[in-house]
Write an enzyme that holds these catalytic residues in place. Structure first.
Site, PDB file in Angstrom:
ATOM      1  N   PHE A 171      -8.464   0.616  -1.491  1.00 23.28           N
ATOM      2  CA  PHE A 171      -8.944  -0.543  -2.107  1.00 23.28           C
ATOM      3  C   PHE A 171      -8.227  -1.223  -3.051  1.00 23.28           C
ATOM      4  O   PHE A 171      -8.832  -2.079  -3.879  1.00 23.28           O
ATOM      5  CB  PHE A 171     -10.375  -0.186  -2.653  1.00 23.28           C
ATOM      6  CG  PHE A 171     -11.383   0.481  -1.407  1.00 23.28           C
ATOM      7  CD1 PHE A 171     -11.337   1.841  -1.339  1.00 23.28           C
ATOM      8  CD2 PHE A 171     -11.917  -0.136  -0.396  1.00 23.28           C
ATOM      9  CE1 PHE A 171     -12.141   2.513  -0.237  1.00 23.28           C
ATOM     10  CE2 PHE A 171     -12.585   0.314   0.463  1.00 23.28           C
ATOM     11  CZ  PHE A 171     -12.702   1.963   0.530  1.00 23.28           C
TER      12      PHE A 171
ATOM     13  N   VAL B  56       0.745  -1.153  -0.022  1.00 25.44           N
ATOM     14  CA  VAL B  56      -0.023  -0.017   0.187  1.00 25.44           C
ATOM     15  C   VAL B  56       0.833   1.092  -0.001  1.00 25.44           C
ATOM     16  O   VAL B  56       0.678   2.011  -0.889  1.00 25.44           O
ATOM     17  CB  VAL B  56      -0.887  -0.074   1.134  1.00 25.44           C
ATOM     18  CG1 VAL B  56      -1.662   1.380   1.225  1.00 25.44           C
ATOM     19  CG2 VAL B  56      -1.955  -1.087   0.902  1.00 25.44           C
TER      20      VAL B  56
ATOM     21  N   CYS C 153      -4.895  -9.709   3.036  1.00 32.30           N
ATOM     22  CA  CYS C 153      -6.132  -8.835   3.384  1.00 32.30           C
ATOM     23  C   CYS C 153      -7.476  -9.615   3.937  1.00 32.30           C
ATOM     24  O   CYS C 153      -7.767  -9.449   5.114  1.00 32.30           O
ATOM     25  CB  CYS C 153      -6.328  -7.926   2.391  1.00 32.30           C
ATOM     26  SG  CYS C 153      -5.068  -6.389   2.054  1.00 32.30           S
TER      27      CYS C 153
ATOM     28  N   LYS D 104      -3.024 -15.343  -5.796  1.00 36.18           N
ATOM     29  CA  LYS D 104      -4.002 -14.888  -6.886  1.00 36.18           C
ATOM     30  C   LYS D 104      -2.989 -14.768  -8.071  1.00 36.18           C
ATOM     31  O   LYS D 104      -1.648 -14.326  -7.972  1.00 36.18           O
ATOM     32  CB  LYS D 104      -5.069 -13.997  -6.778  1.00 36.18           C
ATOM     33  CG  LYS D 104      -4.217 -12.623  -6.402  1.00 36.18           C
ATOM     34  CD  LYS D 104      -5.155 -11.486  -6.254  1.00 36.18           C
ATOM     35  CE  LYS D 104      -4.638 -10.282  -6.894  1.00 36.18           C
ATOM     36  NZ  LYS D 104      -5.687  -9.180  -6.607  1.00 36.18           N
TER      37      LYS D 104
ATOM     38  N   LYS E 178      -7.432 -11.633   7.239  1.00 39.87           N
ATOM     39  CA  LYS E 178      -6.978 -10.941   8.484  1.00 39.87           C
ATOM     40  C   LYS E 178      -8.308  -9.994   8.657  1.00 39.87           C
ATOM     41  O   LYS E 178      -8.676  -9.618   9.753  1.00 39.87           O
ATOM     42  CB  LYS E 178      -5.659 -10.604   8.253  1.00 39.87           C
ATOM     43  CG  LYS E 178      -5.766  -8.743   7.949  1.00 39.87           C
ATOM     44  CD  LYS E 178      -4.323  -8.232   8.247  1.00 39.87           C
ATOM     45  CE  LYS E 178      -4.056  -7.191   7.301  1.00 39.87           C
ATOM     46  NZ  LYS E 178      -4.730  -6.104   7.302  1.00 39.87           N
TER      47      LYS E 178
HETATM   48  C1  UDX Z   1      -0.840  -2.510   4.501  1.00 35.53           C
HETATM   49  C2  UDX Z   1      -1.399  -3.051   6.057  1.00 35.53           C
HETATM   50  O1  UDX Z   1      -0.711  -3.612   6.810  1.00 35.53           O
HETATM   51  C3  UDX Z   1      -2.762  -3.889   5.619  1.00 35.53           C
HETATM   52  O2  UDX Z   1      -3.410  -3.464   6.896  1.00 35.53           O
HETATM   53  C4  UDX Z   1      -3.578  -3.091   4.868  1.00 35.53           C
HETATM   54  O3  UDX Z   1      -4.422  -3.941   4.668  1.00 35.53           O
HETATM   55  C5  UDX Z   1      -2.860  -2.956   3.352  1.00 35.53           C
HETATM   56  O4  UDX Z   1      -1.661  -2.171   3.746  1.00 35.53           O
HETATM   57  P1  UDX Z   1       1.145  -3.840   3.266  1.00 35.53           P
HETATM   58  O5  UDX Z   1       1.352  -2.488   2.500  1.00 35.53           O
HETATM   59  O6  UDX Z   1       1.029  -4.998   2.484  1.00 35.53           O
HETATM   60  O7  UDX Z   1      -0.285  -4.018   4.050  1.00 35.53           O
HETATM   61  O8  UDX Z   1       2.033  -4.034   4.514  1.00 35.53           O
HETATM   62  P2  UDX Z   1       3.463  -4.519   4.596  1.00 35.53           P
HETATM   63  O9  UDX Z   1       3.841  -4.950   3.410  1.00 35.53           O
HETATM   64  O10 UDX Z   1       3.473  -5.221   5.805  1.00 35.53           O
HETATM   65  O11 UDX Z   1       4.500  -3.265   4.756  1.00 35.53           O
HETATM   66  C6  UDX Z   1       4.385  -2.358   5.869  1.00 35.53           C
HETATM   67  C7  UDX Z   1       5.645  -1.876   5.756  1.00 35.53           C
HETATM   68  O12 UDX Z   1       5.725  -0.749   6.990  1.00 35.53           O
HETATM   69  C8  UDX Z   1       6.867  -2.532   5.642  1.00 35.53           C
HETATM   70  O13 UDX Z   1       7.857  -2.177   4.768  1.00 35.53           O
HETATM   71  C9  UDX Z   1       7.399  -2.131   7.145  1.00 35.53           C
HETATM   72  O14 UDX Z   1       9.002  -2.125   7.028  1.00 35.53           O
HETATM   73  C10 UDX Z   1       6.934  -0.644   7.465  1.00 35.53           C
HETATM   74  N1  UDX Z   1       7.068  -0.306   8.887  1.00 35.53           N
HETATM   75  C11 UDX Z   1       6.354  -1.030   9.529  1.00 35.53           C
HETATM   76  C12 UDX Z   1       7.557   0.733   9.158  1.00 35.53           C
HETATM   77  O15 UDX Z   1       8.071   1.505   8.185  1.00 35.53           O
HETATM   78  N2  UDX Z   1       7.391   1.265  10.434  1.00 35.53           N
HETATM   79  C13 UDX Z   1       6.849   0.574  11.302  1.00 35.53           C
HETATM   80  O16 UDX Z   1       6.910   0.806  12.495  1.00 35.53           O
HETATM   81  C14 UDX Z   1       6.298  -0.769  10.981  1.00 35.53           C
HETATM   82  C1  UDX Z   2      -8.342  -7.463  -1.804  1.00 40.72           C
HETATM   83  C2  UDX Z   2      -9.469  -6.408  -1.927  1.00 40.72           C
HETATM   84  O1  UDX Z   2      -9.896  -7.017  -3.154  1.00 40.72           O
HETATM   85  C3  UDX Z   2      -8.860  -4.903  -2.332  1.00 40.72           C
HETATM   86  O2  UDX Z   2     -10.075  -4.116  -2.345  1.00 40.72           O
HETATM   87  C4  UDX Z   2      -8.359  -4.654  -0.569  1.00 40.72           C
HETATM   88  O3  UDX Z   2      -7.546  -3.520  -0.763  1.00 40.72           O
HETATM   89  C5  UDX Z   2      -7.071  -5.636  -0.474  1.00 40.72           C
HETATM   90  O4  UDX Z   2      -7.767  -6.809  -0.384  1.00 40.72           O
HETATM   91  P1  UDX Z   2      -6.285  -8.575  -2.890  1.00 40.72           P
HETATM   92  O5  UDX Z   2      -6.208  -9.311  -1.430  1.00 40.72           O
HETATM   93  O6  UDX Z   2      -5.128  -8.153  -3.550  1.00 40.72           O
HETATM   94  O7  UDX Z   2      -7.431  -7.340  -2.674  1.00 40.72           O
HETATM   95  O8  UDX Z   2      -7.009  -9.496  -3.986  1.00 40.72           O
HETATM   96  P2  UDX Z   2      -8.430  -9.832  -4.515  1.00 40.72           P
HETATM   97  O9  UDX Z   2      -8.285  -9.841  -6.025  1.00 40.72           O
HETATM   98  O10 UDX Z   2      -9.333  -9.287  -3.709  1.00 40.72           O
HETATM   99  O11 UDX Z   2      -8.280 -11.573  -4.376  1.00 40.72           O
HETATM  100  C6  UDX Z   2      -8.518 -11.898  -2.983  1.00 40.72           C
HETATM  101  C7  UDX Z   2      -8.432 -13.483  -2.863  1.00 40.72           C
HETATM  102  O12 UDX Z   2      -9.823 -13.861  -3.356  1.00 40.72           O
HETATM  103  C8  UDX Z   2      -7.673 -14.361  -3.872  1.00 40.72           C
HETATM  104  O13 UDX Z   2      -7.082 -15.271  -3.327  1.00 40.72           O
HETATM  105  C9  UDX Z   2      -8.203 -14.528  -5.119  1.00 40.72           C
HETATM  106  O14 UDX Z   2      -7.911 -15.778  -5.662  1.00 40.72           O
HETATM  107  C10 UDX Z   2      -9.815 -14.866  -4.578  1.00 40.72           C
HETATM  108  N1  UDX Z   2     -10.944 -14.651  -5.299  1.00 40.72           N
HETATM  109  C11 UDX Z   2     -10.987 -13.420  -5.604  1.00 40.72           C
HETATM  110  C12 UDX Z   2     -11.665 -15.832  -5.332  1.00 40.72           C
HETATM  111  O15 UDX Z   2     -11.552 -17.065  -4.958  1.00 40.72           O
HETATM  112  N2  UDX Z   2     -13.111 -15.715  -6.114  1.00 40.72           N
HETATM  113  C13 UDX Z   2     -13.187 -14.422  -6.717  1.00 40.72           C
HETATM  114  O16 UDX Z   2     -14.201 -14.039  -7.375  1.00 40.72           O
HETATM  115  C14 UDX Z   2     -12.495 -13.255  -6.619  1.00 40.72           C
END
Ligand code: UDX
Ligand code: UDX
Length: 468
Positions: A151, A11, A279, A339, A282
């Site tokens: 999103f 993100v 996502c 996925k 959790k």
């Molecule tokens: C994040 C959120 O965790 C999740 O809740 C949301 O759904 C999607 O965005 P993601 O971007 O996938 O998910 O997180 P992650 O890949 O775990 O990256 C978090 C980053 O924050 C890491 O690079 C970590 O090093 C950094 N971080 C964490 C900091 O810089 N400071 C901190 O105190 C903790």
């Molecule tokens: C999801 C949400 O879509 C996104 O909006 C949010 O910000 C983060 O979480 P992501 O986890 O990247 O995104 O993937 P997504 O494309 O939503 O798929 C999630 C899981 O559902 C995957 O394992 C995918 O294979 C599964 N899936 C998705 C199905 O089994 N059937 C479907 O019709 C769609």
């Protein structure tokens, strides 16, 4: 506008690169020195279309990387918090990183700032962030806390960010709302997509992007409720697929009929081996925990999770019913990522199934276009990695399709069949038409549809020794 983004994960990094492409001055802050060094040196730590292009366009110009959060706060007027919110043992979101970042931000308040939640957080988090900042000496008149849930989906993160279905800003003051409106104006006024160097817009893009302004609490709930509802749709269709299997109906036909209802819609009704990723699992658990804290027993979400976990077990049983014993069987596996389109294996159903099959003594040869590196980090023995789907299929007793990569839906079936020891395909993503597969000489199992056999006799009939 000068923006700081804390956290360079999926993100944070995508948001930072896109904000720079919208014309803002962005500093991405992370406390992981290795990640920062990689980003500064031009490495792109995640597999996302268009991200390498945006990073090379803006790195060192409008986009910089830092480990000094307070300096970044001092230089910026808006701070987006995109650090991890991993699940605790009881399913609640662990907000300790968000808290520690809030504490640190307090020390950098040298003018009016808007602190924005970008990570997925439970309702009330913005109130806690405000409390922590006040406790650590921040002047109440010098900042606002807002919520701006993201999103984006992995695999299409950049286009999802730049061409969103909606932008939600949760603010409890007009001043912070005005700042966030200004940040997104290139999208909400449709100016971005007119630029010659704009990232190409996807077919369904709604331009200009609609903006939804709410309170911070409502915005926090919009994110949890959206993810929970999408997960619900997937579990619902997987449950229907199980009924289809029992009565001999075809779930794809059912999806067609159900999805044609404009009140329902066909999206996110693809049956398979269940949802995964960082996502949905959790966020469903975290939303369940939020409801419990509010004394509301949201049992529906338990069922969403239960069906999802059951779906993996059902597929394992399907493999048994197709192959009988698994010890010593050579299985070809297509797909490891949770996925298609991503290298991410977090909570991947494919990884779960591979580990279960290895435990049963099967030998796995796997291929994934992007996730093999990350898989090597979690599965070190009993698995071989191939350079292509056909190499993986070579001399295998059966082929399993576990991730919906586009390339797996367009394989050369003749070539595939010539590689396999037995023409058995067990498809956890319904990428093929059963009749086409049977006509091509495969015994084909899938989800929510009758298994098919080369001579057109449904596999079920053969197993029961009856001729149709
Ligand atoms: C994040 C959120 O965790 C999740 O809740 C949301 O759904 C999607 O965005 P993601 O971007 O996938 O998910 O997180 P992650 O890949 O775990 O990256 C978090 C980053 O924050 C890491 O690079 C970590 O090093 C950094 N971080 C964490 C900091 O810089 N400071 C901190 O105190 C903790
Ligand atoms: C999801 C949400 O879509 C996104 O909006 C949010 O910000 C983060 O979480 P992501 O986890 O990247 O995104 O993937 P997504 O494309 O939503 O798929 C999630 C899981 O559902 C995957 O394992 C995918 O294979 C599964 N899936 C998705 C199905 O089994 N059937 C479907 O019709 C769609």
């Amino acid at each position: 506008m000068r923006i700081a983004v804390v956290g360079s994960g999926y993100v944070g990094l995508v948001a930072g690169a896109c904000f720079a492409d919208l014309g803002h001055e962005v500093v991405v802050v992370d406390n992981d020195e290795r990640k920062l060094a990689a980003l500064r040196s031009g490495h792109v730590p995640i597999h996302e279309k268009f991200l390498p292009e945006l990073l090379s366009r803006h790195r060192g110009q409008r986009l910089t990387f830092s480990d000094d959060l307070q300096e970044a706060v001092r230089l910026s007027s808006v701070i987006f918090v995109a650090v991890g919110t991993p699940p605790t043992g009881s399913g609640e979101a662990d907000l300790s990183y968000v808290e520690s970042v809030a504490r640190e931000i307090s020390g950098g308040i040298n003018s009016y700032k808007v602190v924005v939640e970008k990570s997925t957080v439970p309702v009330y988090t913005s109130e806690w962030v405000r409390k922590v900042m006040l406790r650590n000496g921040a002047d109440p008149a010098m900042f606002d806390v807002a919520s701006n849930p993201e999103f984006l989906r992995e695999g299409t993160a950049v286009t999802d960010f730049l061409f969103p279905d909606r932008i939600v800003i949760g603010c409890d003051s007009g001043r912070s709302a005005a700042v966030l409106r200004e940040i997104y104006a290139p999208l909400t006024e449709g100016r971005y997509s007119e630029r010659p160097d704009a990232i190409p817009q996807p077919d369904r893009a709604s331009i200009p992007a609609p903006i939804i302004v709410t309170s911070t609490k409502s915005a926090e709930l919009i994110k949890h409720a959206s993810n929970a509802f999408l997960a619900l749709k997937i579990s619902f269709i997987n449950a229907v697929a199980s009924i289809c299997e029992s009565v001999g109906a075809n779930v794809n036909q059912v999806v067609h009929g159900v999805g044609a209802d404009s009140r329902i819609g066909p999206k996110f009704l693809n049956p398979g081996i269940g949802y995964g990723g960082s996502c949905f699992p959790k966020d469903v658990a975290a939303f369940r925990a939020v409801a419990r804290e509010c004394n509301y027993e949201f049992r529906l979400l338990d069922e969403v999770t239960r069906i999802n976990e059951e779906q993996r077990q059902r597929f394992l049983r399907k493999i048994h019913s197709a192959l009988w014993t698994l010890r010593g069987k050579n299985l070809a596996v297509l797909g490891l990522a949770f996925k298609g389109g991503t290298d991410d294996i977090r909570e991947s159903p494919a990884i779960f199934l591979v580990q279960a099959l290895l435990q049963e003594g099967s030998k796995i040869t796997a291929y994934d276009p992007a996730a093999m590196e990350r898989t090597r980090e979690v599965i070190s023995s009993g698995i071989k990695f191939a350079n292509s789907a056909y190499e993986a299929a070579h001399n295998a007793d059966a082929l399993l399709i576990l991730t919906e990569w586009e390339e797996f839906a367009n394989l050369d079936l003749l070539r595939l069949r010539s590689e396999l020891k037995y023409p058995i395909v067990i498809d956890g993503r319904n990428l093929y038409d059963p009749e086409v597969m049977a006509a091509q000489g495969f015994t084909y199992y899938s989800v929510g549809r009758a298994a098919c056999h080369p001579d057109g006799v449904p596999a079920a009939a053969l197993r029961n020794g009856k001729k149709a």
